[in-house]
Design an enzyme around this catalytic site. Structure first.
Site, PDB file in Angstrom:
ATOM      1  N   CYS A 112       0.227  13.518  21.203  1.00 49.80           N
ATOM      2  CA  CYS A 112       1.515  12.873  20.965  1.00 49.80           C
ATOM      3  C   CYS A 112       1.305  11.402  20.604  1.00 49.80           C
ATOM      4  O   CYS A 112       0.560  10.698  21.269  1.00 49.80           O
ATOM      5  CB  CYS A 112       2.384  12.977  22.205  1.00 49.80           C
ATOM      6  N   GLU A 113       1.987  10.934  19.602  1.00 58.09           N
ATOM      7  CA  GLU A 113       1.796   9.549  19.162  1.00 58.09           C
ATOM      8  C   GLU A 113       2.849   8.588  19.703  1.00 58.09           C
ATOM      9  O   GLU A 113       2.809   7.405  19.392  1.00 58.09           O
ATOM     10  CB  GLU A 113       1.783   9.474  17.634  1.00 58.09           C
ATOM     11  N   HIS A 114       3.784   9.084  20.507  1.00 57.95           N
ATOM     12  CA  HIS A 114       4.873   8.232  20.975  1.00 57.95           C
ATOM     13  C   HIS A 114       4.664   7.698  22.381  1.00 57.95           C
ATOM     14  O   HIS A 114       4.587   6.491  22.583  1.00 57.95           O
ATOM     15  CB  HIS A 114       6.210   8.978  20.879  1.00 57.95           C
ATOM     16  N   HIS A 115       4.596   8.599  23.368  1.00 55.55           N
ATOM     17  CA  HIS A 115       4.526   8.144  24.753  1.00 55.55           C
ATOM     18  C   HIS A 115       3.148   8.304  25.372  1.00 55.55           C
ATOM     19  O   HIS A 115       2.913   7.820  26.484  1.00 55.55           O
ATOM     20  CB  HIS A 115       5.549   8.904  25.614  1.00 55.55           C
ATOM     21  N   GLN A 179       6.018  16.761  16.660  1.00 55.07           N
ATOM     22  CA  GLN A 179       6.213  18.188  16.440  1.00 55.07           C
ATOM     23  C   GLN A 179       6.833  18.476  15.074  1.00 55.07           C
ATOM     24  O   GLN A 179       6.445  19.431  14.392  1.00 55.07           O
ATOM     25  CB  GLN A 179       7.087  18.763  17.553  1.00 55.07           C
ATOM     26  N   HIS A 207       8.106  19.268  26.186  1.00 57.59           N
ATOM     27  CA  HIS A 207       7.610  17.905  26.127  1.00 57.59           C
ATOM     28  C   HIS A 207       7.662  17.266  27.510  1.00 57.59           C
ATOM     29  O   HIS A 207       8.733  17.043  28.060  1.00 57.59           O
ATOM     30  CB  HIS A 207       8.443  17.089  25.133  1.00 57.59           C
ATOM     31  N   CYS A 209       7.129  14.305  28.240  1.00 54.80           N
ATOM     32  CA  CYS A 209       7.765  12.994  28.233  1.00 54.80           C
ATOM     33  C   CYS A 209       9.238  13.116  28.606  1.00 54.80           C
ATOM     34  O   CYS A 209       9.879  12.126  28.960  1.00 54.80           O
ATOM     35  CB  CYS A 209       7.609  12.310  26.878  1.00 54.80           C
TER      36      CYS A 209
END
Length: 249
Positions: A112-115, A179, A207, A209
């Site tokens: 995942c590139e966000h959290h 995703q 997810h 997150c």
């Protein structure tokens, strides 16, 4: 260049790489010594992370964690070093078959590139969730995710080896991803490779997150889909695909 713009371009460059990142070719062409230096640099960064969260990277349980993490992260992101040409390896065959071909319940791992927190796919074998948690504990993998993908296409006189479909999904998943993008990249790549009548990809993921932080809603899942060609144009064909992937074995 933004990924949204990249997805409008052809999915493969002259080297067969698919939407390469800025450092893809540098990593791909590294010598053994350069790979060793990269891993050591990453391990040092992990030591800093451990210190910043209030841990002691020199205590017994964490002494080897930075190098374990570095090696694991390089493996989990190995998709940057792979190309469609290598994966397909000529396994496209002319065949007079014009009915739906489906490979379903493909489980893949991605980052995942966000959290930078774990994701876990909605898998039928819930022991897989426990194995993911063990990885997190043992390697400090705070960016691991698993997803479940079903992929279908209707040939236009060309078919591809079934294992190659799963390997294409694996290649795109072993990168920093979201995703929605991952779903589309798989579909667009297969459309470009085979020129079929249509391609359909459905992905189901939970997810963490959303369950470990933020809204804290465990058990929720996210479904994304991309329909190309006849799957987009013909509701009957699309419904047949969705019915087939929903059916239990």
């Amino acid at each position: 260049m933004a990924y949204a713009k990249n997805l409008s371009l052809k999915p493969f460059d002259i080297d067969g790489l698919s939407w390469p990142s800025i450092g893809t070719k540098q990593r791909l062409n590294e010598t053994t010594e350069q790979k060793y230096e990269r891993t050591n640099k990453l391990a040092e960064a992990v030591k800093t992370i451990l210190e910043c969260i209030g841990e002691d990277p020199e205590r017994e349980g964490l002494q080897k964690t930075p190098h374990r993490y570095a090696q694991a992260l390089m493996f989990f992101s190995k998709g940057y070093e792979e190309s469609i040409e290598q994966i397909v390896n000529g396994a496209i065959f002319e065949e007079d078959h014009d009915e739906m071909v489906i490979v379903k319940d493909i489980e893949v791992f991605s980052l995942c590139e966000h959290h930078l927190v774990p994701f876990t796919g909605k898998v039928k074998n819930f022991l897989r969730v426990l194995s993911v948690l063990r990885l997190i504990i043992n390697y400090l993998i705070l960016i691991l995710l698993t997803k479940q993908i079903s992929i279908g296409y209707i040939p236009n006189r060309s078919v591809i080896g079934l294992s190659k479909i799963a390997r294409i999904a694996e290649m795109f998943s072993r990168r920093l991803q979201v995703q929605e993008r991952l779903t589309k990249q798989i579909a667009v790549a297969l459309q470009e490779i085979l020129k079929p009548q249509g391609v359909a990809v459905v992905m189901d993921a939970s997810h963490l997150c959303m369950s470990m932080r933020g809204v804290q809603k465990p058990g929720s899942s996210t479904v994304t889909s991309v329909m190309l060609g006849v799957f987009r144009e013909q509701a009957k064909t699309r419904e047949e695909f969705l019915t087939l992937i929903r059916n239990q074995r």
